[in-house]
Design a protein around this motif. Structure first.
Motif, mmCIF file in Angstrom:
data_model
loop_
_atom_site.group_PDB
_atom_site.id
_atom_site.type_symbol
_atom_site.label_atom_id
_atom_site.label_comp_id
_atom_site.label_asym_id
_atom_site.label_seq_id
_atom_site.Cartn_x
_atom_site.Cartn_y
_atom_site.Cartn_z
ATOM 1 N N ILE A 123 0.828 -1.153 0.000
ATOM 2 C CA ILE A 123 0.000 0.000 0.000
ATOM 3 C C ILE A 123 0.872 1.215 0.000
ATOM 4 C CG2 ILE A 123 -1.310 1.334 1.628
ATOM 5 C CD1 ILE A 123 -2.753 -1.049 2.263
ATOM 6 N N VAL A 124 0.471 2.335 -0.625
ATOM 7 C CA VAL A 124 1.469 3.365 -0.776
ATOM 8 C C VAL A 124 1.780 3.905 0.598
ATOM 9 C CG1 VAL A 124 2.060 5.579 -1.841
ATOM 10 C CG2 VAL A 124 0.460 4.029 -3.016
ATOM 11 N N GLY A 125 3.084 3.958 0.906
ATOM 12 C CA GLY A 125 3.473 4.425 2.237
ATOM 13 C C GLY A 125 4.212 5.731 2.177
ATOM 14 N N ASP A 126 5.430 5.779 2.742
ATOM 15 C CA ASP A 126 6.207 7.014 2.752
ATOM 16 C C ASP A 126 7.314 6.944 1.711
ATOM 17 O OD1 ASP A 126 4.738 8.228 4.639
ATOM 18 O OD2 ASP A 126 6.001 7.680 6.320
ATOM 19 N N GLY A 127 6.943 6.824 0.450
ATOM 20 C CA GLY A 127 7.921 6.779 -0.624
ATOM 21 C C GLY A 127 8.476 8.159 -0.907
ATOM 22 N N SER A 128 9.293 8.233 -1.957
ATOM 23 C CA SER A 128 9.966 9.494 -2.273
ATOM 24 C C SER A 128 8.992 10.581 -2.709
ATOM 25 C CB SER A 128 11.002 9.250 -3.372
ATOM 26 O OG SER A 128 10.376 8.726 -4.535
ATOM 27 N N LEU A 129 7.802 10.217 -3.175
ATOM 28 C CA LEU A 129 6.819 11.195 -3.652
ATOM 29 C C LEU A 129 5.682 11.412 -2.655
ATOM 30 C CD1 LEU A 129 6.513 10.033 -7.377
ATOM 31 C CD2 LEU A 129 7.849 11.936 -6.479
ATOM 32 N N SER A 130 5.817 10.938 -1.427
ATOM 33 C CA SER A 130 4.701 10.972 -0.477
ATOM 34 C C SER A 130 4.175 12.380 -0.223
ATOM 35 C CB SER A 130 5.111 10.313 0.842
ATOM 36 O OG SER A 130 6.203 10.990 1.428
ATOM 37 N N ALA A 131 5.075 13.345 -0.008
ATOM 38 C CA ALA A 131 4.639 14.715 0.285
ATOM 39 C C ALA A 131 3.921 15.318 -0.922
ATOM 40 C CB ALA A 131 5.845 15.567 0.673
ATOM 41 N N HIS A 132 4.457 15.051 -2.113
ATOM 42 C CA HIS A 132 3.852 15.586 -3.329
ATOM 43 C C HIS A 132 2.456 15.010 -3.551
ATOM 44 C CE1 HIS A 132 3.450 17.005 -7.441
ATOM 45 N NE2 HIS A 132 3.208 15.761 -7.832
ATOM 46 N N ILE A 133 2.330 13.689 -3.368
ATOM 47 C CA ILE A 133 1.035 13.036 -3.571
ATOM 48 C C ILE A 133 0.018 13.522 -2.545
ATOM 49 C CG2 ILE A 133 -0.192 10.828 -3.539
ATOM 50 C CD1 ILE A 133 2.399 9.552 -4.569
ATOM 51 N N ALA A 134 0.432 13.634 -1.287
ATOM 52 C CA ALA A 134 -0.473 14.098 -0.233
ATOM 53 C C ALA A 134 -1.036 15.480 -0.572
ATOM 54 C CB ALA A 134 0.263 14.136 1.106
ATOM 55 N N GLN A 140 -1.325 16.766 -3.625
ATOM 56 C CA GLN A 140 -2.150 16.669 -4.822
ATOM 57 C C GLN A 140 -3.570 16.193 -4.516
ATOM 58 O OE1 GLN A 140 -0.259 18.517 -7.028
ATOM 59 N NE2 GLN A 140 -0.875 17.077 -8.600
ATOM 60 N N ILE A 141 -3.714 15.299 -3.519
ATOM 61 C CA ILE A 141 -5.036 14.729 -3.243
ATOM 62 C C ILE A 141 -5.748 15.410 -2.077
ATOM 63 C CG2 ILE A 141 -4.286 12.481 -4.090
ATOM 64 C CD1 ILE A 141 -4.165 11.544 -1.191
ATOM 65 N N ALA A 142 -5.149 16.450 -1.527
ATOM 66 C CA ALA A 142 -5.714 17.115 -0.352
ATOM 67 C C ALA A 142 -7.146 17.605 -0.591
ATOM 68 C CB ALA A 142 -4.824 18.279 0.076
ATOM 69 N N ALA A 143 -7.444 17.980 -1.833
ATOM 70 C CA ALA A 143 -8.769 18.523 -2.146
ATOM 71 C C ALA A 143 -9.739 17.459 -2.670
ATOM 72 C CB ALA A 143 -8.631 19.633 -3.181
ATOM 73 N N THR A 144 -9.347 16.179 -2.540
ATOM 74 C CA THR A 144 -10.205 15.093 -3.028
ATOM 75 C C THR A 144 -10.735 14.305 -1.840
ATOM 76 O OG1 THR A 144 -8.751 14.945 -4.956
ATOM 77 C CG2 THR A 144 -10.328 13.148 -4.622
ATOM 78 N N PRO A 145 -11.976 14.568 -1.397
ATOM 79 C CA PRO A 145 -12.500 13.942 -0.183
ATOM 80 C C PRO A 145 -12.630 12.426 -0.272
ATOM 81 C CG PRO A 145 -14.239 15.098 -1.374
ATOM 82 C CD PRO A 145 -12.953 15.483 -2.027
ATOM 83 N N ILE A 170 -10.448 10.381 -1.255
ATOM 84 C CA ILE A 170 -9.154 9.741 -1.016
ATOM 85 C C ILE A 170 -8.638 10.090 0.373
ATOM 86 C CG2 ILE A 170 -6.770 9.523 -1.809
ATOM 87 C CD1 ILE A 170 -7.711 10.276 -4.595
ATOM 88 N N ARG A 171 -8.252 9.061 1.112
ATOM 89 C CA ARG A 171 -7.638 9.269 2.431
ATOM 90 C C ARG A 171 -6.155 8.951 2.336
ATOM 91 N NH1 ARG A 171 -10.276 5.479 6.498
ATOM 92 N NH2 ARG A 171 -8.947 6.617 7.943
ATOM 93 N N TRP A 172 -5.327 9.912 2.723
ATOM 94 C CA TRP A 172 -3.880 9.705 2.705
ATOM 95 C C TRP A 172 -3.448 9.238 4.090
ATOM 96 C CZ3 TRP A 172 -0.240 8.934 -0.645
ATOM 97 C CH2 TRP A 172 1.098 9.013 -0.235
ATOM 98 N N LEU A 173 -3.029 7.987 4.189
ATOM 99 C CA LEU A 173 -2.673 7.408 5.487
ATOM 100 C C LEU A 173 -1.180 7.447 5.765
ATOM 101 C CD1 LEU A 173 -5.004 4.273 5.397
ATOM 102 C CD2 LEU A 173 -5.442 6.487 6.476
#
Length: 238
Positions: free
Chosen positions: A102-113, A115-120, A122-125
């Motif tokens: 499951i996507v965890g704390d990869g190199s793009l984690s901050a960027h992805i979080a 990007q999806i902040a405005a998409t209810p 999707i939950r970023w865990l």
């Protein structure tokens, strides 16, 4: 038996979980064990805390990307360590470590979080030390790895009743296929198959039924440990 395990990133993932089990098994057998790593994390911390007799050594120059100067430093340091320890077995646990000896704390984690902040929907865990409670309730476990030699997550997903979905790279695609999961070769195929899984109930149930029919006995931890032990034995008998 003296065994040295070398891995570039002592964080946590399939390779690290596998290596942790190996170290535990060798300690229980009474073997002398050392762990050499480049990037510290959960694996190095857990081994240092739980196995007092295991030597845990960080080689800062042992980095994941190709870096000629760092690589030369790593080779020099590893040669000195091996000369001092004189191990019977040197077991390498990453392609970079192999080149050098499951996507965890990869190199793009901050960027992805972000990007999806405005998409209810999707939950970023982020990283979870126990992802299995989430996987158990998931329909699909999707891997977006750029490289993965085995793909332990795909086996775990299938065992927990989710459909494993892997990119067509390295060993992870083979593992997903062996447990009757799905494989994608492009973003377009990924989206098409995901859409079908969530809109075509018959396709979803048929895929689940194929996974339920898989014999997972070959993936039991004791089987892995025993096979590796046989390899060690063969090396020692040469």
């Amino acid at each position: 038996m003296k065994i040295v395990y070398i891995i570039t990133q002592a964080t946590w993932g399939g390779a690290q979980a596998h290596l942790y089990s190996l170290i535990k098994a060798q300690v229980m057998r009474g073997n002398a064990v050392a762990l050499v790593y480049g990037v510290e994390g959960r694996l190095s911390a857990s081994v240092a805390k739980e196995f007092q007799d295991v030597q845990v050594v960080r080689v800062a120059s042992l980095v994941h990307p190709i870096a000629p100067l760092s690589d030369l430093k790593a080779i020099y340091t590893l040669r000195k360590l091996v000369k001092n320890w004189q191990p019977d077995i040197i077991h390498l646990h990453s392609s970079k470590a192999g080149m050098i000896g499951i996507v965890g704390d990869g190199s793009l984690s901050a960027h992805i979080a972000k990007q999806i902040a405005a998409t209810p929907q999707i939950r970023w865990l982020g990283f979870k030390s126990n992802p299995y409670k989430y996987m158990r309730h998931a329909k699909v476990v999707l891997s977006t790895s750029k490289s993965d030699a085995f793909g332990l997550t795909m086996v775990e997903a299938a065992l927990l009743g989710a459909i494993p979905f892997a990119p067509r790279i390295g060993g992870i695609s083979q593992t997903a296929a062996r447990v009757n999961g799905l494989v994608y070769a492009s973003d377009a195929e990924l989206l098409a198959v995901l859409t079908r899984l969530f809109s075509d109930g018959k396709f979803y149930q048929e895929t689940k039924a194929k996974i339920a029919a898989v014999d997972f006995s070959d993936y039991e931890q004791r089987q892995f440990i025993q096979r590796i032990q046989q390899v060690y034995k063969g090396v020692m008998e040469r």
